[in-house]
Design a protein around this motif. Structure first.
Motif, PDB file in Angstrom:
ATOM      1  N   PRO A 163       0.855  -0.855   0.047  1.00 55.58           N
ATOM      2  CA  PRO A 163      -0.129   0.050  -0.092  1.00 55.58           C
ATOM      3  C   PRO A 163       0.544   1.142  -0.217  1.00 55.58           C
ATOM      4  N   GLU A 164       2.380   1.519   0.440  1.00 56.57           N
ATOM      5  CA  GLU A 164       2.917   1.878   0.674  1.00 56.57           C
ATOM      6  C   GLU A 164       2.944   2.547  -1.244  1.00 56.57           C
ATOM      7  N   ASP A 165       3.422   1.521  -1.522  1.00 57.50           N
ATOM      8  CA  ASP A 165       4.140   2.636  -2.530  1.00 57.50           C
ATOM      9  C   ASP A 165       2.347   2.627  -3.837  1.00 57.50           C
ATOM     10  N   THR A 166       1.722   3.359  -3.106  1.00 64.53           N
ATOM     11  CA  THR A 166       1.205   4.404  -3.700  1.00 64.53           C
ATOM     12  C   THR A 166       0.886   5.297  -3.975  1.00 64.53           C
ATOM     13  N   ALA A 167       0.833   6.054  -5.290  1.00 64.50           N
ATOM     14  CA  ALA A 167       1.741   6.830  -5.817  1.00 64.50           C
ATOM     15  C   ALA A 167       1.670   7.576  -7.066  1.00 64.50           C
ATOM     16  N   VAL A 168       2.156   9.001  -7.763  1.00 58.05           N
ATOM     17  CA  VAL A 168       2.310   8.980  -9.076  1.00 58.05           C
ATOM     18  C   VAL A 168       3.255   8.780  -9.488  1.00 58.05           C
ATOM     19  N   TYR A 169       3.908   8.100 -10.861  1.00 55.84           N
ATOM     20  CA  TYR A 169       4.943   7.534 -10.911  1.00 55.84           C
ATOM     21  C   TYR A 169       5.500   8.592 -11.946  1.00 55.84           C
ATOM     22  N   TYR A 170       6.212   9.070 -12.218  1.00 53.95           N
ATOM     23  CA  TYR A 170       7.434  10.064 -13.111  1.00 53.95           C
ATOM     24  C   TYR A 170       7.986   9.447 -13.524  1.00 53.95           C
ATOM     25  N   CYS A 171       8.581   9.451 -15.160  1.00 53.80           N
ATOM     26  CA  CYS A 171       9.468   9.059 -15.985  1.00 53.80           C
ATOM     27  C   CYS A 171      10.053   9.953 -15.560  1.00 53.80           C
ATOM     28  N   HIS A 172      11.513  10.291 -15.426  1.00 56.06           N
ATOM     29  CA  HIS A 172      12.728  11.897 -15.367  1.00 56.06           C
ATOM     30  C   HIS A 172      13.809  11.551 -16.830  1.00 56.06           C
ATOM     31  N   ILE A 173      14.683  12.777 -17.233  1.00 52.78           N
ATOM     32  CA  ILE A 173      16.137  12.647 -18.304  1.00 52.78           C
ATOM     33  C   ILE A 173      15.737  14.055 -17.565  1.00 52.78           C
ATOM     34  N   ARG A 174      17.631  14.021 -17.524  1.00 44.95           N
ATOM     35  CA  ARG A 174      17.828  15.385 -17.404  1.00 44.95           C
ATOM     36  C   ARG A 174      18.744  15.287 -18.533  1.00 44.95           C
ATOM     37  N   PHE A 175      18.552  15.666 -19.924  1.00 38.38           N
ATOM     38  CA  PHE A 175      19.088  16.008 -21.525  1.00 38.38           C
ATOM     39  C   PHE A 175      19.355  17.148 -21.489  1.00 38.38           C
ATOM     40  N   ARG A 176      20.747  17.745 -21.200  1.00 37.97           N
ATOM     41  CA  ARG A 176      21.245  18.681 -22.007  1.00 37.97           C
ATOM     42  C   ARG A 176      21.114  20.032 -20.531  1.00 37.97           C
ATOM     43  N   ALA A 177      21.406  19.376 -19.318  1.00 37.28           N
ATOM     44  CA  ALA A 177      21.399  20.365 -18.353  1.00 37.28           C
ATOM     45  C   ALA A 177      19.252  20.883 -18.611  1.00 37.28           C
ATOM     46  N   LEU A 178      18.815  20.525 -18.348  1.00 35.71           N
ATOM     47  CA  LEU A 178      17.119  20.625 -18.417  1.00 35.71           C
ATOM     48  C   LEU A 178      16.777  19.315 -17.934  1.00 35.71           C
ATOM     49  N   ASP A 179      15.471  19.471 -16.680  1.00 39.19           N
ATOM     50  CA  ASP A 179      14.999  18.414 -16.252  1.00 39.19           C
ATOM     51  C   ASP A 179      13.699  18.118 -16.737  1.00 39.19           C
ATOM     52  N   TYR A 180      13.314  16.910 -17.189  1.00 37.25           N
ATOM     53  CA  TYR A 180      12.117  17.197 -18.194  1.00 37.25           C
ATOM     54  C   TYR A 180      11.798  15.631 -17.679  1.00 37.25           C
ATOM     55  N   TRP A 181      10.228  15.604 -17.138  1.00 40.21           N
ATOM     56  CA  TRP A 181       9.208  14.689 -16.305  1.00 40.21           C
ATOM     57  C   TRP A 181       8.338  14.318 -17.151  1.00 40.21           C
ATOM     58  N   GLY A 182       7.653  13.737 -17.509  1.00 39.36           N
ATOM     59  CA  GLY A 182       5.926  13.082 -17.824  1.00 39.36           C
ATOM     60  C   GLY A 182       5.369  13.254 -16.569  1.00 39.36           C
ATOM     61  N   GLN A 183       3.800  13.093 -17.622  1.00 37.33           N
ATOM     62  CA  GLN A 183       2.600  13.477 -16.814  1.00 37.33           C
ATOM     63  C   GLN A 183       2.635  12.857 -15.776  1.00 37.33           C
ATOM     64  N   GLY A 184       3.189  11.766 -15.039  1.00 42.08           N
ATOM     65  CA  GLY A 184       2.800  10.939 -14.349  1.00 42.08           C
ATOM     66  C   GLY A 184       1.789   9.471 -14.493  1.00 42.08           C
ATOM     67  N   THR A 185       1.649   8.733 -13.834  1.00 44.57           N
ATOM     68  CA  THR A 185       1.059   7.216 -14.530  1.00 44.57           C
ATOM     69  C   THR A 185       0.481   6.664 -12.769  1.00 44.57           C
ATOM     70  N   GLN A 186      -0.823   7.288 -12.086  1.00 49.59           N
ATOM     71  CA  GLN A 186      -1.537   6.722 -10.905  1.00 49.59           C
ATOM     72  C   GLN A 186      -0.928   4.811 -10.626  1.00 49.59           C
ATOM     73  N   VAL A 187      -0.214   4.624  -9.357  1.00 44.99           N
ATOM     74  CA  VAL A 187      -0.375   3.329  -9.300  1.00 44.99           C
ATOM     75  C   VAL A 187      -1.104   3.377  -8.026  1.00 44.99           C
ATOM     76  N   THR A 188      -1.911   2.333  -7.626  1.00 48.34           N
ATOM     77  CA  THR A 188      -2.817   2.600  -6.030  1.00 48.34           C
ATOM     78  C   THR A 188      -3.457   0.971  -5.633  1.00 48.34           C
ATOM     79  N   VAL A 189      -2.192   1.125  -4.575  1.00 48.80           N
ATOM     80  CA  VAL A 189      -2.308  -0.838  -4.392  1.00 48.80           C
ATOM     81  C   VAL A 189      -2.838  -0.656  -2.837  1.00 48.80           C
ATOM     82  N   SER A 190      -3.861  -1.325  -3.659  1.00 54.04           N
ATOM     83  CA  SER A 190      -5.559  -1.242  -1.998  1.00 54.04           C
ATOM     84  C   SER A 190      -6.423  -2.859  -2.491  1.00 54.04           C
ATOM     85  N   PRO A 191      -6.416  -3.577  -0.889  1.00 57.43           N
ATOM     86  CA  PRO A 191      -7.480  -4.412  -1.173  1.00 57.43           C
ATOM     87  C   PRO A 191      -8.643  -4.641  -2.321  1.00 57.43           C
TER      88      PRO A 191
END
Length: 115
Positions: free
Chosen positions: A87-115
């Motif tokens: 359950p503590e893995d529940t979060a929005v997961y983001y992909c990241h890259i630092r490309f040519r001194a700039l940080d880029y992020w995706g929009q995120g994907t929701q992971v929910t761990v619940s019974p």
């Protein structure tokens, strides 16, 4: 233009598994490290795992032994396999890259761990 698009998030039961994907476009990222971060409600964004251009990997202690990061350079795609989800893995997961001194992020994907 650099673009990162995550997918694969879902609602899963504790103990389950998920494979997250991040499709990168706009440049050749082969020579750059990439990573997965996550942000749970009310918490700061944290690094989950990273992978360098030559495949060296690092993991947060909270996911070490349960997760595997990989990349397909031919297709500019980053993956995160997560097993034995808690359950503590529940979060929005983001992909990241630092490309040519700039940080880029995706929009995120929701992971929910619940019974």
């Amino acid at each position: 233009q650099v673009q990162l698009v995550e997918s694969g998030g879902a609602l899963v039961q504790p103990g389950g598994s998920l494979r997250l994907s991040c499709a990168a476009s706009g440049a050749n990222f082969t020579l750059y490290p990439m990573g997965w971060h996550r942000q749970a409600p009310g918490k700061e964004r944290e690094l989950v795992a990273f992978i360098t251009s030559d495949g060296e990997q690092g993991y947060a202690e909270s996911v070490k032994g349960r997760s595997a990061i990989s990349r397909d350079n031919a297709h500019n795609t980053l993956y995160l396999q997560m097993n034995s989800l808690k359950p503590e893995d529940t979060a929005v997961y983001y992909c990241h890259i630092r490309f040519r001194a700039l940080d880029y992020w995706g929009q995120g994907t929701q992971v929910t761990v619940s019974p």
